[in-house]
Each structure stands twice: as structure tokens, then as C-alpha cells.
Write a protein that holds these residues in place. Sequence first.
Motif, PDB file in Angstrom:
ATOM      1  N   CYS A   1      75.432  63.881  28.433  1.00 31.87           N
ATOM      2  CA  CYS A   1      75.760  63.708  29.381  1.00 31.87           C
ATOM      3  C   CYS A   1      76.948  64.823  29.499  1.00 31.87           C
ATOM      4  O   CYS A   1      77.752  65.163  29.091  1.00 31.87           O
ATOM      5  CB  CYS A   1      76.679  62.677  30.338  1.00 31.87           C
ATOM      6  SG  CYS A   1      77.459  63.012  31.686  1.00 31.87           S
TER       7      CYS A   1
ATOM      8  N   GLU B   1      78.439  65.972  31.756  1.00 27.25           N
ATOM      9  CA  GLU B   1      79.959  65.316  32.124  1.00 27.25           C
ATOM     10  C   GLU B   1      81.186  64.045  31.782  1.00 27.25           C
ATOM     11  O   GLU B   1      82.337  64.784  31.094  1.00 27.25           O
ATOM     12  CB  GLU B   1      79.379  64.432  33.705  1.00 27.25           C
ATOM     13  CG  GLU B   1      78.522  65.200  34.809  1.00 27.25           C
ATOM     14  CD  GLU B   1      80.064  65.666  35.866  1.00 27.25           C
ATOM     15  OE1 GLU B   1      79.392  67.198  36.016  1.00 27.25           O
ATOM     16  OE2 GLU B   1      81.035  65.630  35.830  1.00 27.25           O
TER      17      GLU B   1
ATOM     18  N   SER C   1      75.201  60.977  35.734  1.00 30.46           N
ATOM     19  CA  SER C   1      75.175  62.613  36.906  1.00 30.46           C
ATOM     20  C   SER C   1      73.716  62.930  36.134  1.00 30.46           C
ATOM     21  O   SER C   1      73.361  62.383  35.502  1.00 30.46           O
ATOM     22  CB  SER C   1      76.165  63.440  35.802  1.00 30.46           C
ATOM     23  OG  SER C   1      76.122  64.398  35.622  1.00 30.46           O
TER      24      SER C   1
END
Lengths: 462, 153
Positions: free
Chosen positions: A23, A25, A44
Motif C-alpha cells: 500500500c 498510502e 486505500s
Amino acid sequence: MDQSDRESSQRAQTPAHRDMMYCHECHDEWYRDEHGLTCPECGSDFTEIIEEDHDPRNDEIGNREDDDGSMPPLEERPPHLHPLFHHHPWRDNDDPEEGDLSNFQWRQTSPGTFAVTGTIYRTVSPSRGGGGGNQNVQNPLMNSFATMLNSIVGGGRPGAQRQGQSDEAADGQATPGANSGPGIGTAPGGHRFTYHSSARLYPRDPDHPGPRLEPVDELNNVIMGLMAALGEPPGHQHNHGPSDHPHTHPLNPLATLFSHLIPGNGAHGDFVYSQEALDRIISQLMEQNATGNAPGPASQDDIDSLPKKQITTDMLGPEGRAECSICMDEVNIGEEVSELPCHHWFHHPCVAAWLSEHDTCPHCRQGISKSNENENSANATSGSSSGAAGGANTNASNQMPGAFGITGEGTLDHPFIVSDTPEQRRGRSSSDRQGRPSSADEGNSGGSLSERLRRGLFGAPR
Amino acid sequence: MSAGAKKRIMREYGECINDTPPGMKINFDEQNMTEWEILLDGPEQSVYSGGHFKLKISFPTEYPFKPPVVSFKTKIYHPNVSNDDKGSMCLGMLRPEEWKPPNKVVSVLRLVHSLLIEPNPDDAIEPSIANEFKENRKEFDKTAKDWVKRYAK
């Protein structure tokens, strides 16, 4: 290990390939087959499958050029368990300024492998009076470590104070009071040192999640870095701050620390740092085991069945006299003595007292027990030709560890050698009759460590 | 201690008097014959030259089946003498597993004498001194002589 080797070995371990997700994020990682394409942590969609030829984490790391926490954590344990938790020489200092970081480079050396080099300048001031160093004053080790750190960070103080500092380092006594006080701020009095480090980064194993800790830096290098900070060995990077002062080397506090770690003879607990200390421990172990390795007592039957013999003229020495070498009493012709298989003779009570504790001839150490005789000859063999020892050992079946069974046969490479023929023994015993130990016996009583080791492992030479 | 052992110690004393290694004097107490006091002059050719050392030889009750115990009462800087209040010397034939009943005190005295002339760093009781003896003989000699001046006059 070569990168390709590593990958192939990883693949071999994990036959089923599982996709690893990343990820962008929250930097979380998970298995695709467990949580799908959406980040289970932050929800996300900005995620990516980690592939071997493209690992998004590398980009992420590479982009963080301003990240001062570039070192992977070496150890992550709860802070209260950390021995230095209370020792914070830099407690009151901010993290390094951005301008303190220079020469910070990321270099890709091979796919997935990065070399990281950087120089961090830290300006620090000694811990305040209440700093951690005081809390361990009763512990000489910690105290010394505190001294070291204080000396490092307090290195930039004026000359007079440095003098006092050398003394304090020599005593191994930290005097934190000298380091505290209002006058020492971060910038003017602080000492700058350079810690130079390089680390190699590898991608994580996609199939085995969890932190992968590559050796970040050799401890040696870290210590050398600290040494360099003290201005010790030339050739190592060191850098003096704005208040550059003449080179006055305080007594190296590291030495003080190590002297606490390695007292006197270099032994510290169960660890040793020198050959001598190791020798001493081995000697100690050998001595503790001396009775264990020495031959046990001879059986009463064997002692009782020793042949009796009357002293005859040819058993006397050239001066016409002889003595029992145990009680040192002179023996007369016609007196009865006990003769051992090695043809050494003694008063029966004298030698019986010895044999009831050691199954060895007091002179030549040959055993008297019938069951022992084989073993003894094998020992003689191993002593005279080390090559035969291994061969005999493989044939030993029901022997104690370290004892060698006799096979009685040899190969061309490892001939079976009987080192001591009865004739030789007889010859030796006649020389002993003159009350003089034979030279071979005296040789046995010396002992280098290796000699003693060999004897301890393989029994006394006979 | 058995009568035989006492007899042997007496005999050995007689032998030692006739054949004392150079520079040694034995103080023998018939009331306590298991403790010998030896006065030893540092051999001329050694770093201990000029020193006067006091040794004790103790005979265990199992003598001659167990070795006598040699200890330096005078402090001496030597790889084979323990640097503590015992000053014990334990190597070669004096080692319990090496000891044989036919060994004699006179050979023990000779061993002590020869070790003062030529220490045996490979069978040392004081590894740091042995190391210095091997690596930095000059410094060893200096300290040994210094200790003679300090403790063995």
C-alpha cells in the motif's frame, strides 16, 4: 550470496508463489490471496503487487532522501527493557538538522540491492546533571559506559577541563557533575563527530513476511566510527566542529570500558577474549576432569594375582643395591616383591596402595589389568603413529569415548605398531633399578597444553 | 600419615641434604616433617639473581601417592607461580595427574631451580605474565627484577 542464488533458493523453498501487496498510502504489506487488492489497513486503492523485478518499496525508500531514520532498527524491544533506556545523552537535543546530513546517497548496485552511504553530523551536548549516567553509578560497567559517552560528547570543552577528564577516565569514575552545568549549550561547546555507515538493503522475502534484517554495519565499523569521533586512529573520518581545538587525546574511554568488560586475564564469565584465557579454562577443565580421564583403580583380583618374585643379584643396580621406589626402602636379596606386567617391581603393599587408586605402573604408567592391556597397546599405537589412531577408532566398538580399541591388524597406510616390546621394557626396568627414572618417564612429566590435552583425551602415554 | 610415608620423607630429607640443588637450604623440623621450608637464592644466571625466596613444601597425608605442594612464600614475578597469596607452583610432575610415587623431592627442588632459570610459559599458571615473557621479554625481566628488589631482599 549471489542475488540469483538467493532468489532461486527462495523459490525452491516456496513452491506456490503468493502475490504480495503493498500500500502506497500506509506502507502496509499483505498477501493478495488473503485480503485482496484493497489495503486492509487504510482501505486505500493505491496499492501495487510486489514483483521481483519491480518492488515499489525500493522507490519509496529511494525517494525518502530527507529521512534521517535511514537505519533499519537494529533491535526493537520495549524501551523499559532497554539497558540504556535511561541513558540519554542527547535527550535534550533535537534530531539532527537537515543541514547536518550530507553526502547522503542511494546507489543501486544490482536489481533490488542498494548501497546507502551518508554522513550525519550531530551536534550534541552532554547529558544534564540528572542524566542517565548517574542512575547506574553503582554499576562500574554502566558507569564506564557513561564515562565513555560523556567523554565523547564532552570532548569539545576547553583544555583545562579535558585534563581533568583524562584523569577521570583513568579512574573509571564518572563525574557527571563536571559535565553538567549551564555553560554548555548545544552549539558552542558541542563536539561534532561523524558517523559513517553504509548499509545494503535487500527486498523483503515476498513469501515470508516480516522484517528482514540484513547486517547493517559491522560492530567493528561502529566502534571504529566512535573511535574516529574521539580522534583516535588516523585515516578514519573525523570532523571537528566550529570550536576546533588542538588535538589533545583524552585517555580513550573505550579502553576503560573494555577493561571493565575484560578484567585482568581477559576472562569474563564464560567468555574469553584471549588465547591465554582459553588455555586457562581448558587447563581448569582438564584438572577438574583429571580423575575422570585417569585410569580407574585396578581390580583387587588383578592386584592379588601379580606375580611375586624374589630379589636376585641381577635385579640389583651396579652398586649392588636396589630400593622399592615407592617407600624408598632398600631391598635385599631374597626379599619378595611384586612384579607388574611391565616388569617393574615394588613391595607388594606399596604398589597395591597405588594400584588400588590408579591402574598404572608407578614408573611407566602401563596398566596391569588384563582387560586394560588391549587398550594400553592401542594407546601406545596412537601415540607413536597418529595415523593409526583414526583407524583404530573406527574399529572400536564397545569402548568408552576417547578410548581406542585394538584391532591387531594394520593396513599398508596405517601399520599396526607395537611401540614397546617386552625386551625394551626389560631394558628400561633395569635402568630404573638404579633408582634413576628413565628419560622417557621424565619426558612424560613435562607438559605443554597440547600434550596435556592429548593425554587428557587419549589417556596417559604408557 | 603412615609410618612408611614418614620414613620415606626422612629418607628423602637425607638425600636432599647430600644433594641439595645450588643455592637452596632446607629447614627441616622433625616435629612437623610434612612441612619443609626452603630458602632459595635466585640463580645467578636468572633475573631472580640476588633475591632470597622462601618456599614451602607440604607433603599430603597420601604422600608419595599424591604430589607434594610447592608454594612461594616470597612474592615472585614468574609465569609458573600464581600471583596471589598462595604463590603456588603446579606444573609438570607436580600436577596430580602427572605425579608418580617414584618421583622425589630432590627432583622437585631441581625443577623449581631450573624454572627460575628458564620459566616455562607454555605451562603457565599466570597467562598474562607468560605472554609478556614470550612477547616482551625486556619488560618481563624488568618487572621480575623490580619485584626481586621489592619483595625478595
